[in-house]
Motif scaffolding. Structure first.
Motif, PDB file in Angstrom:
ATOM      1  N   LEU A   1       0.716  -0.700  -0.064  1.00 59.50           N
ATOM      2  CA  LEU A   1      -0.479   0.318  -0.105  1.00 59.50           C
ATOM      3  C   LEU A   1       0.806   1.108  -0.288  1.00 59.50           C
ATOM      4  CD1 LEU A   1      -2.875  -0.795   2.502  1.00 59.50           C
ATOM      5  CD2 LEU A   1      -3.056  -0.161  -0.197  1.00 59.50           C
ATOM      6  N   PRO A   2       0.652   2.337  -0.771  1.00 58.07           N
ATOM      7  CA  PRO A   2       1.406   3.845  -0.667  1.00 58.07           C
ATOM      8  C   PRO A   2       1.172   4.309   1.373  1.00 58.07           C
ATOM      9  CG  PRO A   2      -0.496   3.590  -1.995  1.00 58.07           C
ATOM     10  CD  PRO A   2      -1.246   2.834  -1.497  1.00 58.07           C
ATOM     11  N   GLY A   3       2.476   4.576   1.091  1.00 56.68           N
ATOM     12  CA  GLY A   3       2.813   5.737   1.955  1.00 56.68           C
ATOM     13  C   GLY A   3       2.477   6.648   3.007  1.00 56.68           C
ATOM     14  N   ARG A   4       2.336   6.796   3.993  1.00 55.61           N
ATOM     15  CA  ARG A   4       1.824   8.501   3.578  1.00 55.61           C
ATOM     16  C   ARG A   4       2.752   9.489   4.090  1.00 55.61           C
ATOM     17  NH1 ARG A   4      -0.170   6.867   9.003  1.00 55.61           N
ATOM     18  NH2 ARG A   4      -2.103   5.770   7.685  1.00 55.61           N
ATOM     19  N   ALA A   5       2.342  10.428   3.002  1.00 54.47           N
ATOM     20  CA  ALA A   5       3.463  11.377   2.718  1.00 54.47           C
ATOM     21  C   ALA A   5       3.386  12.317   1.877  1.00 54.47           C
ATOM     22  CB  ALA A   5       4.885  10.920   2.167  1.00 54.47           C
ATOM     23  N   ARG A   6       3.377  13.602   2.795  1.00 50.75           N
ATOM     24  CA  ARG A   6       3.047  14.668   1.210  1.00 50.75           C
ATOM     25  C   ARG A   6       3.705  14.743   0.142  1.00 50.75           C
ATOM     26  NH1 ARG A   6       3.175  20.323   5.131  1.00 50.75           N
ATOM     27  NH2 ARG A   6       0.960  19.158   5.983  1.00 50.75           N
ATOM     28  N   PRO A   7       3.451  14.431  -1.384  1.00 53.19           N
ATOM     29  CA  PRO A   7       4.079  14.905  -2.098  1.00 53.19           C
ATOM     30  C   PRO A   7       5.085  15.786  -1.818  1.00 53.19           C
ATOM     31  CG  PRO A   7       1.677  15.745  -2.460  1.00 53.19           C
ATOM     32  CD  PRO A   7       2.034  15.311  -0.995  1.00 53.19           C
ATOM     33  N   LEU A   8       6.811  15.415  -2.520  1.00 51.04           N
ATOM     34  CA  LEU A   8       7.685  16.735  -2.790  1.00 51.04           C
ATOM     35  C   LEU A   8       7.102  17.933  -3.632  1.00 51.04           C
ATOM     36  CD1 LEU A   8      10.516  14.130  -2.684  1.00 51.04           C
ATOM     37  CD2 LEU A   8      10.162  15.707  -0.590  1.00 51.04           C
ATOM     38  N   GLY A   9       8.249  18.383  -3.333  1.00 49.60           N
ATOM     39  CA  GLY A   9       7.412  19.674  -4.094  1.00 49.60           C
ATOM     40  C   GLY A   9       8.891  19.927  -5.336  1.00 49.60           C
TER      41      GLY A   9
ATOM     42  N   GLU B   1       6.132  19.823 -12.630  1.00 50.39           N
ATOM     43  CA  GLU B   1       5.999  18.702 -12.147  1.00 50.39           C
ATOM     44  C   GLU B   1       7.518  17.256 -12.371  1.00 50.39           C
ATOM     45  OE1 GLU B   1       1.870  17.196 -11.502  1.00 50.39           O
ATOM     46  OE2 GLU B   1       2.551  18.742  -9.211  1.00 50.39           O
TER      47      GLU B   1
END
Lengths: 689, 354
Positions: B98-106, B350
């Motif tokens: 499952l995908p991890g929990r993180a704000r995507p990087l800018g 992006e």
């Protein structure tokens, strides 16, 4: 400059194709924009001549470059009627048919003229063809031959209808205030007092070095013409041409500097062409007003200096060959050469200019590269660069992408986002477009526009930041701004998605300030473009203005094309101001505590209008008298709703006590908690939960 | 049925392993095991049965082979079962896919990415990084750079002037800024006035021109200015420095070509072409079939510039250059429209590094 190869070959027997010639020119400093075929075996090379080389806005100028590059002889104009570029013998004697009075030798250092009777003929096809190849429309035999001389020798000429010159007079003078002239293009123009004109006894008949007047234009009925071949002050021609917004083949050459040695030669060339075409007969001597003949510039060229500047040692013979090929007079003299630069080389002013000529024709490609040795250690980079990198790292790690916008915006946008309505905005005096007519005082409007762009393209979660200059009458500062709309985190299978709010952006602001060692506080503020009650001014410890933070007002968002219902949170910090209050991290570490900390949680109910900062202040004030030293406070829950009275809020605060020298006893911690609570009860009417 | 021989043992073991490998679930694995080891109708069982019908002299041999096969298959099964047990989910197991929990990087802006890279290269070469103001005055931007009042570069169509002056550094009296700098070269002057040679700096920054916004022009763009001043600095050093930069920035095979040109503040002046990094000079669409890509303007500092800042032009020589960051970014990332750099479209941003 459109160079016809067959015309070039009048001057130099250059072998090879137009492509090869163009390649040679390119490596000698003349960029070639294109090559077009021009009839069998011929071509036009479109040469871009740099502003310092007006002498090369001519066939002879480029021919001299080619001759030097190929080591070939250059055929120069000669009085021999059989010469390729024949000059008429200078006629002597006879009375002047036109009176030339130069009233302004500063703006017109030389004025030569000659009068000729016109014989009506058509322009020969070869001449018309060459003019067309050079991009000039043939008009009539007399006009065409003056244009021909201009292209060939780079000396602009003009022909007046003598009968139209009142008093048979040519007077070179400044324009009279408000004086008008209708120029050859049919436009009536009002002149300014510092513009130089060629007038007759009554009025201006030409704008010197720019364009002739329509009234004295050579026409089919012209019997006698006056040929003008002059030298005008470059700055004066440039000013006049710019102010009248009138750029001509003549003004382009004069404003870069024309050859004061050329006017009479050009006149003699024009007369020779006229005679060859049977287009006219000279009817008087050449008049030449040249009160202070320009000396050739004498310069010294040191061999050691050539080596120093180029880092190469071209052989002496090659240096001499190059300079002589370019028309310079060269005489060996101890350690180098004494050089006289021809008057057409207005750009050769000092030794470095000569070294450039040597380098250009020696070939910059032949110089072996070296790396300059470092003589001193490198100083540290501008601290702003490291600071900006740190801020950029923090923000990209927090999920924001970097935007770059122009330094200027439209006045409307600037006004909409000005904290105080924007009287301070700096506008551009000569904007090209109203969209860019005001210098940005803030980075926020640019980011809001970028958000709007992204929303228009269907993106929902948009987080951007920009680091850049902002401008006000008080000066230029660098800032960082963030703008955030959509999800506060990211869509995740575990849920937890919610819209961004004030505190997400406040968190970023706090992180940036913490990273830069700056202590800041937020106070409620009001500004037209942010929602009332969700706006904060960011202040330094002494109340210094650091920035602004808040939710964009729907009306302001709407004006910039953002959907009204979007919540957009923005924040902006003055990085220069942050630098001023930032405290560098201490160089010395503290020893780790040797005695355990004690943690107590305290829940209280207080009025909900009471700022958290005030409660913090009360606790810290109370801490001064405590037995157990208060090491920290943290608000870990804030609750309103069931069980909490109207207009009140329940706060849960974690208190940490720690003493450096002993283990705290339960009793003293308990007593300290009670004291803090007592202060909260006393100051704010707090009720323990 | 033909009687099994020694080779058949290897074949059957291999077949069993293949079936286990194909098994998508424990149930399928068990079925495979049963097909080989089951009491009835399994491979081992059928071998055992052939003993009865085999010639007497072979009975012993077949019995041995059947036993060998049985042991080999059991051994494989044990190993498989141990692995399967390890793979089974213990209590509290999570789905690690499952995908991890993180704000995507800018993402950094492409102009920053290019600028960072150039700063890094020149830092390594011993250049100090310096920045300067974007609002300037005529003296620093033009006069001191050998562009007197009537110079074409000062024409209104090139320079953006301010309607009202802006205060300069620290509000020094008389320091009034009246225009947006048209080049980072203005910082050459400020730096030389404040320092003595030797100097080796690069100045990244924003510059402004009175240009319309179109496919290839913007009214603002970024440059990296370079300046080296010292005793005995030559054009050969300029070539060596830029060649080293080109190899670092555009690839070790990069070659340099200098074409003489004209800038008021350098003498001699040159335009620099770099061999096309896409076709290595053979000629392609990117380099317009010339094999070369024009990348920057440069030259030896004009003695008049040294005089303007009070340096002795007899003693000191130096070189300078200006690289357009947009130009490099356009070529490197094959960006068709320069306006993309200023639209700040996330779908564009992006695509660049964090």
């Amino acid at each position: 400059m459109r160079l016809l190869v067959s015309w070039l070959k009048d001057f130099v027997d250059v072998p090879g194709s137009a492509d090869e010639i163009a390649g040679t020119l390119g490596l000698r400093g003349f960029e070639v924009a294109g090559i077009e075929p021009a009839g069998p075996g011929d071509a036009v090379i479109d040469v871009e001549v740099t502003a310092n080389r007006p002498d090369c806005l001519s066939v002879i100028g480029l021919a001299r470059e080619i001759a030097t590059a190929y080591g070939l002889p250059l055929r120069t104009p000669a009085a021999d009627p059989d010469a390729a570029i024949a000059l008429a013998a200078a006629p002597a004697g006879g009375a002047d048919r036109v009176q030339v009075i130069d009233e302004d030798a500063a703006l017109c250092p030389r004025y030569a003229a000659a009068v000729a009777e016109v014989i009506p003929v058509a322009t020969p096809a070869w001449m018309a063809g060459r003019l067309q190849a050079a991009g000039i429309r043939p008009i009539s035999a007399i006009v065409d031959l003056t244009n021909y001389v201009n292209v060939e020798l780079g000396q602009p000429m003009h022909a007046f209808d003598l009968a139209r010159l009142a008093g048979g007079t040519i007077r070179i003078r400044r324009a009279r205030p408000g004086e008008t002239i209708r120029t050859l293009d049919g436009v009536a123009r009002t002149l300014e007092a510092d513009m130089l004109v060629i007038a007759d006894a009554d009025r201006a008949q030409a704008i010197a070095g720019v364009m002739g007047g329509a009234d004295s234009e050579v026409t089919g009925s012209t019997r006698e013409v006056v040929f003008e071949s002059a030298c005008f002050d470059p700055a004066s021609v440039r000013r006049t041409s710019r102010r009248l917004q009138l750029k001509t083949e003549a003004s382009i050459r004069f404003e870069r500097g024309s050859d004061p040695g050329a006017p009479v030669m050009a006149l003699r060339r024009a007369i020779a062409l006229m005679q060859q075409m049977c287009a006219g007969r000279l009817s008087g001597p050449i008049v030449d007003r040249y009160p202070s003949p320009r000396e050739r510039r004498r310069l010294r060229l040191r061999r050691a200096r050539v080596k120093l500047l180029l880092g190469a040692t071209p052989p002496d013979a090659e240096i001499v060959r190059i300079l002589e090929g370019l028309g310079l007079e060269v005489a060996a003299a101890g350690g180098g050469w004494d050089v006289a630069a021809p008057t057409f080389r207005v750009d050769l002013l000092r030794e470095a200019d000569l070294i450039e000529e040597v380098g250009r024709h020696y070939g910059l490609d032949r110089i072996e590269p070296t790396f300059p040795p470092a003589m001193t250690p490198t100083p540290p980079p501008d601290p702003r660069i490291a600071r900006d990198r740190l801020v950029r790292r923090l923000l990209t790690a927090a999920g924001l992408s970097e935007a770059v916008s122009f330094g200027f915006i439209e006045a409307r946008a600037a006004a909409a986002f000005a904290p105080d309505g924007g009287p301070d905005a700096v506008s551009i005096a000569n904007p090209l477009s109203a969209k860019f007519d005001t210098l940005r005082a803030s980075l926020v409007p640019g980011l809001v526009d970028a958000l709007a762009h992204n929303r228009r393209h269907g993106l929902r979660d948009v987080r951007l930041f920009e680091i850049g200059a902002r401008f006000a009458a008080s000066g230029e500062t660098r800032g960082v701004a963030v703008a955030w709309t959509g999800n506060a985190g990211s869509e995740h299978w575990s849920g937890g998605g919610r819209d961004v709010d004030f505190f997400d952006v406040k968190g970023l602001v706090e992180q940036i300030c913490a990273a830069l060692g700056a202590e800041i506080r937020c106070v409620p503020a009001a500004t037209p473009f942010l929602v009332a009650g969700q706006t904060a001014a960011i202040l330094g410890p002494q109340g210094q203005a650091i920035g602004l933070l808040g939710v964009v007002a729907p009306a302001a968002a709407d004006r910039r094309g953002l959907p009204r219902q979007d919540r957009v949170v923005v924040g902006e910090l003055n990085l220069d101001a942050l630098d001023a209050i930032g405290v560098p991290a201490a160089d010395r570490t503290r020893p780790l505590p040797r005695h355990p900390a004690v943690v107590r949680d305290l829940s209280i109910i207080v009025p909900d209008a009471l700022p958290a900062a005030t409660i913090r202040g009360t606790m810290q004030a109370a801490a001064a008298d405590l037995k157990a030293p208060l090491a920290g406070t943290a608000l870990f829950d804030r609750y309103q709703g069931q069980g909490v009275p109207e207009a009140s809020v329940s706060l849960s605060i974690r208190l940490t006590f720690q003493a450096p020298d002993r283990t705290l006893t339960d009793a003293e911690v308990q007593q300290s908690v009670e004291q803090i609570l007592a202060a909260l009860v006393r100051e704010h009417g707090a009720v323990r939960r | 049925m033909a009687l099994p021989d020694a080779a058949d043992v290897q074949v059957e073991v291999a077949r069993f392993e293949a079936e286990l490998a194909r098994a998508a679930s424990p149930r399928e694995a068990q079925a495979a095991r049963d097909r080989f080891l089951g009491r009835r109708n399994s491979v081992v069982a059928s071998w055992m049965q052939t003993i009865a019908s085999a010639p007497p002299e072979q009975k012993k041999q077949i019995g041995r082979l059947a036993n060998e096969l049985k042991q080999a298959v059991e051994e494989r099964w044990r190993r498989y079962a141990a692995g399967a047990e390890a793979a089974a989910r213990p209590a509290g197991a999570v789905d690690v896919t499952l995908p991890g929990r993180a704000r995507p990087l800018g993402h950094r802006h492409p102009l920053t990415v290019v600028r960072d890279q150039m700063e890094e290269i020149f830092s390594r070469m011993g250049f100090a990084l310096v920045e300067g103001p974007e609002v300037e005055d005529e003296w620093h931007c033009f006069d001191a750079l050998n562009m007197p009042a009537e110079h074409p570069a000062r024409d209104m169509q090139d320079t953006l002037y301010l309607a009202s002056p802006v205060a300069g550094d620290a509000g020094a009296p008389g320091d009034r800024r009246t225009l947006l700098r048209t080049h980072t070269s203005a910082m050459q002057i400020r730096y030389m006035l404040a320092h003595t040679p030797p100097i080796r700096i690069v100045v990244p920054g924003r510059v402004y021109r009175r240009d319309d916004l179109d496919l290839t022009h913007t009214p603002a763009f970024s440059q990296i200015e370079g300046l080296v001043v010292g005793e005995g600095i030559s054009l050969a050093d300029l070539k060596g420095t830029l060649a080293a930069f080109a190899r670092d920035m555009f690839g070790t095979g990069s070659r340099l070509r200098l074409r003489p040109s004209f800038f008021p503040y350098t003498e001699p002046s040159a335009e620099v072409d770099i061999s096309c990094w896409k076709c290595d000079g053979a000629g392609c669409a990117m380099c317009k079939r010339t094999g070369w890509i024009e990348i920057l303007g440069c030259g030896m500092v004009h003695p008049a510039v040294f005089e303007a800042v009070g340096y002795d032009p007899e003693r000191y020589t130096g070189f300078a250059w200006g690289i357009g960051i947009e130009r490099v970014a356009i070529l490197r990332y094959q960006v068709e429209d320069i306006r993309l750099f200023y639209e700040n479209d996330l779908r564009f941003l992006e695509q660049f590094p964090h």
